[in-house]
Design an enzyme around this catalytic site. Structure first.
Site, mmCIF file in Angstrom:
data_model
loop_
_atom_site.group_PDB
_atom_site.id
_atom_site.type_symbol
_atom_site.label_atom_id
_atom_site.label_comp_id
_atom_site.label_asym_id
_atom_site.label_seq_id
_atom_site.Cartn_x
_atom_site.Cartn_y
_atom_site.Cartn_z
ATOM 1 N N CYS A 227 39.635 38.194 49.041
ATOM 2 C CA CYS A 227 40.902 38.781 48.591
ATOM 3 C C CYS A 227 41.843 38.991 49.776
ATOM 4 C CB CYS A 227 40.662 40.087 47.856
ATOM 5 S SG CYS A 227 40.021 41.368 48.935
ATOM 6 N N GLU B 164 47.023 32.902 42.511
ATOM 7 C CA GLU B 164 45.859 33.061 43.397
ATOM 8 C C GLU B 164 44.938 31.848 43.200
ATOM 9 O OE1 GLU B 164 43.077 36.328 42.646
ATOM 10 O OE2 GLU B 164 42.707 36.468 44.802
#
Ligand code: NAD
Length: 490
Positions: A286, A381
């Site tokens: 992340c 993402e």
């Protein structure tokens, strides 16, 4: 040391014991490096969660009576065990997740830091006391919230649970861990280590499962708090559903981290660092760099980045992608690059493999250049080793693009000018900012936590605000002496 798992059905942990799930729903768990079957993970039922909550409720009442100084001894013992078994634990992480051994070891040692921070709780979770009026004293004490749930993603199966578990246990709660169904092995190791560290049975449980068990956790009246880490899509669901049921929920979500490179950046240091940020853990972090905002003429640095990416040997310098589905998702972005008006400058599908295992999911680093801020590779993402480059004229343009993206985990700038670094750091809309550091993970006692669509529910996942999340503050106002009586309070 744990036994090597040879049976195909993986257990849950309830009441301190490994127990077989009664569920008939299972999923195969495959080694990302080889495609070899590790076992089948049970997708436990709501009835099994009921049983875990009943056991955890009873155990928590006794655990809360143990003084904090004694509770953290378990964390101290666990830290010692994890250090002693670090090679074995790193092997488990590599086996289920596909990281390189060095990356897995790094994640195990980061978990040790979180355990150390938990050990310091008696020094930092002390509460306040003050004379608020004549003869009247106000003090705060911290009490556990009760039975808690910890729900975690696939990408750091040992470390991410241990961001939360030490603080939750140290503050006197019981914990039911629901690990990712793609990486269920580390959770069983955590259960074993906690038991060997002296944690009473029932205070920690593992209930394997998928969406169904997460929803049951959000709805369960016996669970008071949920710590979630995963994608933004699911973080929003868990935050919304758990909060609607009156629970405290802190849900960390996904990310789209932008690195800004300006012309005065040190070329060698910048290129090395950007490549490490994009390709570490095969981009499945992340905190991984995802977009590079190239301000002005930085072509000499971009050339170096490409050379360093091309030199990586996949299987040696970079681990595997978690699954075939993830591989397909990432390579889909590469296939659609040019249709979206950008240039596929480096194609990771052509990278050289050191250890080509037939069933492994390996992918080299990719560069998508000249992307517009609206290109899907600039906005979504990708969660793989892919760098999207957006060309910008000014630092203001770069900041505008960075701050328009809905996420807010990390942002970084590469510059040799302190004023530029300070200007950027103050304006970037992200919870963690790096100056010449592409993975700006704060280390304890600084807290890990993003902003915007990267975190829901307030506070950080590690560090001091975790004390507030995993406990309830009770404010006790006391007056013993009648001689001070002059008004309603004193
Ligand atoms: P994920 O959201 O798919 O899964 C996380 C957890 O949610 C798993 O335990 C899974 O079983 C469960 N889940 C999945 N779908 C669900 C649904 N529809 N309803 C309820 N529960 C569901 O995430 P992942 O793919 O395992 O992990 C990668 C994601 O995690 C990335 O987006 C990454 O950025 C994020 N992540 C964030 C942080 C952070 O601190 N912000 C840290 C690590 C990973």
């Amino acid at each position: 040391m744990s036994e090597v798992l040879t049976t195909t059905m993986l257990p849950n942990i309830i009441g301190g014991e490994r127990v077989e799930s009664s569920s008939t729903r299972t999923l195969p768990v495959l080694e990302p490096n080889t495609g070899v079957l590790i076992g089948d993970v049970p997708l436990s039922s709501a009835a099994e969660l009921d049983e875990a909550v009943a056991v955890a409720t009873k155990a928590q009442l006794e655990w809360a009576k143990v003084p904090m100084k004694d509770r953290v001894q378990v964390l101290y013992n666990m830290k010692t065990l994890v250090e002693a078994e670090k090679d074995h634990l790193a092997e488990i992480v590599t086996r289920e997740n596909g990281k390189t051994h060095a990356e897995s070891m790094g994640s195990v040692m980061r978990a040790v830091e979180c355990l150390e921070f938990g050990v310091s709780l008696p020094q930092i979770a002390t509460g306040d006391i003050m004379e608020v009026s004549r003869g009247v004293e106000c003090r705060t004490v911290r009490r556990p919230v009760g039975v808690t749930a910890v729900i975690t993603p696939f990408n750091f199966p040992f470390m991410v649970p241990l961001w939360m578990i030490p603080m939750a246990l140290g503050m006197g709660n019981s914990v039911i861990l629901k690990p990712s169904e793609q990486t269920p092995l580390s959770a069983l190791e955590i259960g074993r280590l906690l038991k060997e560290s002296g944690l009473p049975d029932g205070v920690f449980s593992v209930v394997n499962g998928d969406r169904e068990i997460v929803e049951a956790m959000c709805d369960h009246p016996g669970i008071s708090a949920i710590g979630f880490v995963g994608s933004t899509r699911v973080a929003k669901i868990v935050y919304g559903r758990g909060s609607a049921n009156g629970k405290r929920v802190r849900a960390m979500g996904g990310a789209k981290n932008h690195l800004t490179v300006v012309p005065d950046a040190d070329p060698e240091m910048t290129a090395t660092n950007v490549v490490a940020s994009v390709t570490g853990c095969a981009g499945q972090r992340c905190m991984a760099a995802s977009v590079l905002l190239a301000v002005g003429d930085v072509d000499h640095i971009l050339t170096l980045i490409k050379q360093k990416m091309e030199a990586l040997v996949i299987g040696r310098d970079m681990g595997a992608i978690i699954s075939e589905a993830a591989y397909e998702r990432i390579t889909g972005y590469l296939e659609r690059t040019e249709a979206g008006g950008a240039v596929l400058e480096l194609d990771g599908r052509e990278a050289s493999l050191e250890e080509a295992h037939p069933g492994g999911h390996y992918l080299g680093a990719s560069i998508i250049d000249h992307a517009s801020p609206e290109h899907e590779a600039s906005c979504e993402e990708i969660f793989g080793p892919t760098l999207t480059i957006i060309r910008c004229d000014t630092l203001e343009d770069a900041l505008a693009i960075e701050n328009a993206n809905p996420y807010g985990n990390a942002a970084a700038i590469y510059t040799s000018n302190g004023g530029t670094a300070q200007y950027f750091s103050e304006r970037a809309s992200a919870g963690m900012v790096g100056v010449n550091i592409g993975v700006p993970v704060p280390r304890e006692p600084f807290a890990f936590g993003g902003w915007n669509d990267s975190a829901f529910g307030g506070g950080d996942v590690t560090g001091p605000t975790a004390i507030d999340f995993w406990s309830k503050a009770k404010k006790i106002t006391t007056k013993w002496s009648d001689q001070h009586r002059s008004n309603w309070m004193s």
